[in-house]
Design a protein around this motif. Structure first.
Motif, short mmCIF file in Angstrom:
data_model
loop_
_atom_site.label_atom_id
_atom_site.label_comp_id
_atom_site.label_asym_id
_atom_site.label_seq_id
_atom_site.Cartn_x
_atom_site.Cartn_y
_atom_site.Cartn_z
N ARG A 12 0.83 -1.21 0.00
CA ARG A 12 0.00 0.00 0.00
C ARG A 12 0.87 1.26 0.00
NH1 ARG A 12 -4.56 -0.01 4.39
NH2 ARG A 12 -5.46 -1.58 3.00
N ARG A 13 1.87 1.17 0.78
CA ARG A 13 2.76 2.33 0.81
C ARG A 13 3.37 2.63 -0.54
NH1 ARG A 13 5.95 1.99 6.16
NH2 ARG A 13 4.41 2.99 7.48
N GLN A 14 3.76 1.54 -1.11
CA GLN A 14 4.38 1.66 -2.43
C GLN A 14 3.38 2.29 -3.43
OE1 GLN A 14 5.92 -2.13 -3.58
NE2 GLN A 14 7.92 -1.27 -4.07
N ILE A 15 2.18 1.68 -3.35
CA ILE A 15 1.15 2.16 -4.29
C ILE A 15 0.85 3.63 -4.04
CG2 ILE A 15 -1.31 1.96 -4.85
CD1 ILE A 15 -0.96 -1.09 -4.40
N LEU A 16 0.75 3.98 -2.74
CA LEU A 16 0.51 5.38 -2.40
C LEU A 16 1.58 6.30 -2.99
CD1 LEU A 16 -0.82 5.66 1.24
CD2 LEU A 16 -1.65 6.84 -0.78
N HIS A 37 0.99 9.20 -5.55
CA HIS A 37 1.42 10.58 -5.32
C HIS A 37 2.24 11.11 -6.47
CE1 HIS A 37 0.74 10.61 -0.70
NE2 HIS A 37 -0.29 11.12 -1.39
N GLN A 38 3.11 10.22 -6.89
CA GLN A 38 3.96 10.64 -8.03
C GLN A 38 3.11 10.99 -9.25
OE1 GLN A 38 6.76 7.61 -8.93
NE2 GLN A 38 8.41 8.57 -7.71
N ARG A 39 2.16 10.08 -9.50
CA ARG A 39 1.35 10.29 -10.71
C ARG A 39 0.49 11.56 -10.58
NH1 ARG A 39 -0.67 4.10 -11.85
NH2 ARG A 39 1.32 3.35 -12.65
N MET A 67 1.15 14.09 -8.84
CA MET A 67 2.05 15.23 -8.97
C MET A 67 2.32 15.54 -10.46
SD MET A 67 3.05 17.19 -6.87
CE MET A 67 4.22 18.38 -6.36
N PHE A 68 2.56 14.45 -11.15
CA PHE A 68 2.84 14.60 -12.57
C PHE A 68 1.65 15.25 -13.29
CE2 PHE A 68 2.91 12.94 -16.92
CZ PHE A 68 4.16 13.45 -17.30
N GLY A 69 0.46 14.68 -12.96
CA GLY A 69 -0.75 15.25 -13.57
C GLY A 69 -0.91 16.72 -13.24
N LEU A 70 -0.63 17.04 -11.98
CA LEU A 70 -0.75 18.43 -11.55
C LEU A 70 0.18 19.33 -12.36
CD1 LEU A 70 -2.29 19.87 -9.19
CD2 LEU A 70 -0.06 19.95 -8.06
N ILE A 71 1.38 18.81 -12.49
CA ILE A 71 2.37 19.62 -13.24
C ILE A 71 1.91 19.83 -14.67
CG2 ILE A 71 4.69 19.53 -14.22
CD1 ILE A 71 5.57 18.22 -11.56
N VAL A 72 1.41 18.74 -15.25
CA VAL A 72 0.95 18.86 -16.64
C VAL A 72 -0.17 19.89 -16.73
CG1 VAL A 72 -0.29 17.65 -18.47
CG2 VAL A 72 1.66 16.55 -17.34
N PHE A 73 -1.13 19.76 -15.82
CA PHE A 73 -2.24 20.72 -15.83
C PHE A 73 -1.74 22.14 -15.65
CE2 PHE A 73 -5.21 17.17 -15.37
CZ PHE A 73 -6.25 17.61 -16.19
N ALA A 74 -0.85 22.24 -14.68
CA ALA A 74 -0.31 23.58 -14.41
C ALA A 74 0.38 24.14 -15.65
CB ALA A 74 0.67 23.52 -13.24
N ALA A 75 1.12 23.27 -16.29
CA ALA A 75 1.85 23.72 -17.48
C ALA A 75 0.86 24.18 -18.55
CB ALA A 75 2.72 22.59 -18.01
N VAL A 76 -0.18 23.38 -18.73
CA VAL A 76 -1.16 23.73 -19.76
C VAL A 76 -1.81 25.08 -19.42
CG1 VAL A 76 -3.40 23.11 -20.73
CG2 VAL A 76 -1.62 21.38 -20.49
N VAL A 77 -2.20 25.19 -18.13
CA VAL A 77 -2.83 26.45 -17.72
C VAL A 77 -1.87 27.62 -17.91
CG1 VAL A 77 -3.72 27.72 -15.75
CG2 VAL A 77 -4.46 25.37 -16.16
N THR A 78 -0.64 27.39 -17.50
CA THR A 78 0.36 28.45 -17.66
C THR A 78 0.50 28.84 -19.12
OG1 THR A 78 1.53 27.37 -15.89
CG2 THR A 78 2.70 29.14 -17.02
#
Lengths: 567, 267
Positions: free
Chosen positions: A21-25, A29-31, A33-44
């Motif tokens: 579970r920890r691993q999956i978590l 989180h990583q994913r 984060m990645f999605g967030l960055i992508v979204f942020a980049a697009v918005v930017t």
């Protein structure tokens, strides 16, 4: 208490679970984060682009390429800038039969009332047809458009379409030509310069012709007058600037209205000045004399030839209208337009030299001009000695009136052949390079000879007082069914003015003129073409900047001593 | 404490205000640009309208139409060759100057009750040279002259008189007149003599008119004239008037005739 106690030691599977579970978590989180960055980049990116556009971009209502007016097809203007052809927005009425909503029978009745070119039945047929679109009227009058609009029928389309308009109607119609239904040139300069007139890069600048519209109008009016007066079936006229080869005016009758060219008679669309070739008769005689002078056979205007009442050569008899029946000088031959004398001069020059001169003058090739309507000239095939003689007085060779005008220009501008042009000579269009056809001396000597024809000879009626007209009449019998007709003639007058310092060459031609009471039944050129020439000259010469002067004349002392005074 | 708490808010507000300001500037630019484009569009539309109107006027006033009007109504024609002029000079020659009636003339006429007997000799002496055998004929003529030129009168009319007898023999006349004038002027200065004496003087002058004399009078005349006029004014006699008037008559031609005169008398 009885609750199961947790195992002191975790079961191995559970332990594994926790680790997983920890691993999956972590992965999640990583994913995320990645999605967030992508979204942020697009918005930017979007925001950045928006800001950029706000700062530097154009606003939504921005129009392009409207900073200057470019017509859908280039204008054609005359040498002074008066418009001869323009494109305007005209109302077009069209019909979409499928879109008609109202009662078709009723509509047909109304349409028949508004546009009576079809009756109700035809209109109904049209409204019920399966076509997608039909043009009802092009260049419709505003009142009609208003009436159609008032019908309120969505199936009737009213549109503005560019349409070619010739404001001067039939002025210079054969020079301008006309356009077809798609707006492309179908004849004349419209056809010759179609690309330039429709290319967006060049159509903003008008096409400047060498035509002077006032001169053109004078020529057309006087020619039409003569055509009506002498009941001719056609006429043609050309005015050339002999030093540049510019065509100042060129017309062909019957008139053509290029605004409705499609409805005109094919006869009217035929350009007699450049497309039609004619045996132009005695107007050729000056060339024959000039050739002989250049060739060295005629050394003086006083050279004597024997001129019997009839000359029989190679099984054919050559006649004169004013037979001499005595020996006569070159000046007299020209003055009375003697075929017999000219034939002898031509025979002396010979076929080869004659052919070479005619070639140099461009008489054996289609005329050099921008128009695409060019007639192929006719010349004798074998160039026999007899043909040489007849060509000498203008029979057996057929050229266009423009050829003839250019021939006179060549003869009197100092002897240099230049291609004719319909574009104004000036910056961007230099005078065409010429070639020498006659010597300058011959050119000079011919002046007084042609002036003599007008002052003493057959062309007396062509004289315009003060303008020193010189020229030659020409009456040619028409070939009808391979035989020369005795009654049907083509008369012409070709001349130059002012003769002491030649500047303009002009040719006037009447096709099948009839005799009138005024001409005592004569139909020769001296009675119809010559007076027309004189009238035109006295009208146009002041416009062309030729000063009338009663005291100036070419050097007539070269010819007058060789003319015997008639009692 | 509170101020520091608001610092971040201040920053946000500041940044927002700046951004807004920038945006406003950009908006301003955009709107100005838009209005400029509107003007450009208007220009193009106006150009198109001008074209349409020009085309309409051109079509309505096409040359064929004008020609038709001319044929039917105006009937104007091209100028004839003789209607062209070389310039102002030729134009001037076509206008004959109007004869100006001198308002002063009648007054002078009234003040000159010419005593014809004495006047005649003077004139005849002038006329003699032209055609000596017409004393009787000159009577009416002389009267006319008297009527047309008076002492106060300016030169032009007298000039006409001189112009008339221009032909060769007449050229001698100015010479004599000049001589007359001289002698007379002298006469008058000394004392007003009776007319008979004067005529005698004149005749002697005519007869004696030497080849040299004319040159001098020609120069002198100019000087003489005013003096003579004065004396004439003093003299009430018509005779006095005549010589005076005859002098100005000579005067305008003075420089040239001087030579011809020299030549002629010698012959």
């Amino acid at each position: 208490m009885n609750a199961p106690t947790p195992a002191l030691v975790a079961r191995p599977d559970r332990l594994r679970l926790v680790g997983q579970r920890r691993q999956i978590l972590a992965v999640m989180h990583q994913r995320l984060m990645f999605g967030l960055i992508v979204f942020a980049a697009v918005v930017t990116l979007i925001v950045g682009r928006l800001l950029f556009l706000a700062a530097f971009g154009d606003h939504a209502g921005r129009k392009q390429s409207l900073t200057s007016f470019v017509p859908p097809r280039g204008d054609i203007v005359d040498r002074d800038g008066h418009p001869l052809a323009r494109t305007i927005d005209a109302w077009t009425i069209g019909l979409h039969p499928a879109k008609v909503l109202g009662n078709k029978a009723e509509l047909a009745v109304r349409l028949a009332k508004l546009m009576p070119e079809r009756d109700e039945v035809q209109w109904l047929q049209l409204l019920r047809s399966n076509k997608r679109f039909i043009y009802l009227r092009r260049r419709a009058a505003p009142s009609l458009v208003q009436a159609i609009n008032a019908l309120g029928e969505p199936g009737l389309a009213l549109e503005r379409e560019p349409d070619r308009l010739y404001p001067q109607t039939d002025l210079a119609a054969h020079v301008l030509g006309f356009t077809d239904i798609d707006g492309h040139g179908a004849a004349g300069m419209e056809r010759a310069f179609d690309e330039r007139l429709s290319d967006p890069a060049t159509r903003g600048q008008p096409l400047v012709l060498s035509i002077n519209s006032r001169v053109q109008q004078a020529l057309e009016h006087e020619l039409l007058d003569a055509k009506t007066k002498f009941s001719a079936i056609g006429a043609a006229g050309v005015i050339l600037d002999i030093h540049t080869g510019e065509i100042m005016a060129m017309t062909s009758l019957p008139q053509l209205n290029p605004n409705i060219a499609g409805n005109m008679d094919p006869e009217a669309r035929f350009n007699r000045a450049t497309l039609g070739v004619w045996e132009l008769g005695s107007t050729f005689k000056p060339f024959t004399v000039a050739m002989a002078m250049d060739h060295g056979n005629v050394k003086s205007m006083g050279q004597i030839y024997n001129c019997p009442k009839q000359l029989k050569v190679y099984g054919r008899a050559i006649n004169d209208t004013h037979p001499f029946g005595r020996a006569c000088s070159v000046a007299e031959i020209m003055k009375e337009s003697s075929n017999i004398g000219t034939a002898q001069i031509a025979a002396e020059t010979g076929a080869a030299a004659q052919k070479q001169f005619l070639k140099l003058m461009g008489f054996l090739d289609p005329i050099e001009v921008e128009l695409k309507e060019k007639g192929r000239t006719l010349a004798p095939r074998d160039w026999s000695p007899l043909a040489t003689m007849t060509v000498g007085y203008g029979h057996g060779i057929a050229v266009t009136p423009l050829h003839l005008a250019n021939g006179y220009a060549t003869l009197f501008n100092g002897g240099i052949y230049r291609p004719t042009t319909l574009l104004k000579v000036g910056p961007g269009h230099a005078v065409a390079k010429g070639r020498r056809a006659f010597s300058e001396e011959t050119s000079y000597k011919m002046r007084s000879l042609l002036r003599l024809v007008v002052t003493h000879g057959t062309g007396k009626k062509a004289d315009a007082p003060g303008y020193r007209v010189g020229g030659k009449t020409g009456t040619a019998e028409k070939l009808i069914g391979g035989r020369y007709s005795k009654t049907v003639v083509v008369t012409s007058f070709a001349g130059v003015f002012p003769m002491d310092e030649p500047r303009y060459a002009m040719v006037v031609m009447l096709d099948e003129p009839k005799g009138t009471a005024e001409t005592f039944g004569f139909r020769t050129a001296g009675w119809n073409a010559a007076p027309t020439f004189g009238k035109v000259v006295s009208r146009i010469a002041p416009m062309l900047g030729v000063r009338p002067d009663m005291r100036r004349e070419p050097n007539m002392a070269e010819v007058l001593p060789y003319v015997r005074e008639e009692k | 404490m509170s101020a520091r708490g608001f610092a971040s808010v201040g920053w946000v507000a500041g940044v927002a205000a700046t951004a807004l300001g920038c945006y406003m500037v950009s908006l301003q630019v955009a709107s100005t640009r838009a209005s400029l484009e509107d003007v450009e569009t208007q220009i193009v539309v106006a150009q198109r309208d001008i074209r349409v109107l020009q085309t309409e006027i051109g079509t309505r006033g096409r040359l064929a139409q004008l020609e038709q009007w001319n044929v039917k109504v105006l009937a104007l024609s091209a100028p004839q060759a003789n209607q062209f002029l070389d310039g102002e000079f030729q134009l001037a020659t076509m206008v004959t100057p109007k004869k100006t009636v001198d308002p002063a003339a009648p007054v002078v006429l009234a003040s000159a009750p010419a005593p014809s007997p004495s006047a005649r000799p003077l004139l005849s002496s002038d006329a003699d040279v032209a055609n000596p055998a017409e004393p009787a004929g000159t009577d009416a003529k002389s009267m006319m002259h008297i009527a047309s030129f008076k002492r106060d009168l300016p030169a032009p009319e007298q000039r006409q008189m001189v112009v008339k007898p221009v032909p060769a023999p007449a050229k001698a006349a100015p010479a004599k007149a000049a001589a007359d004038a001289k002698s007379k002027a002298a006469d008058k200065k000394t004392a007003a003599r009776p007319p008979a004496a004067k005529t005698a003087d004149n005749k002697s002058a005519v007869s004696s008119a030497p080849s040299k004399s004319p040159a001098k009078p020609a120069a002198k005349k100019v000087v003489d004239k005013p003096i003579v006029v004065k004396t004439a004014a003093a003299d009430t006699s018509a005779k006095a008037a005549k010589p005076k008037t005859s002098q100005p008559k000579v005067d305008p031609l003075a420089p040239k005739p001087a030579k011809s005169r020299e030549a002629k008398p010698k012959q």
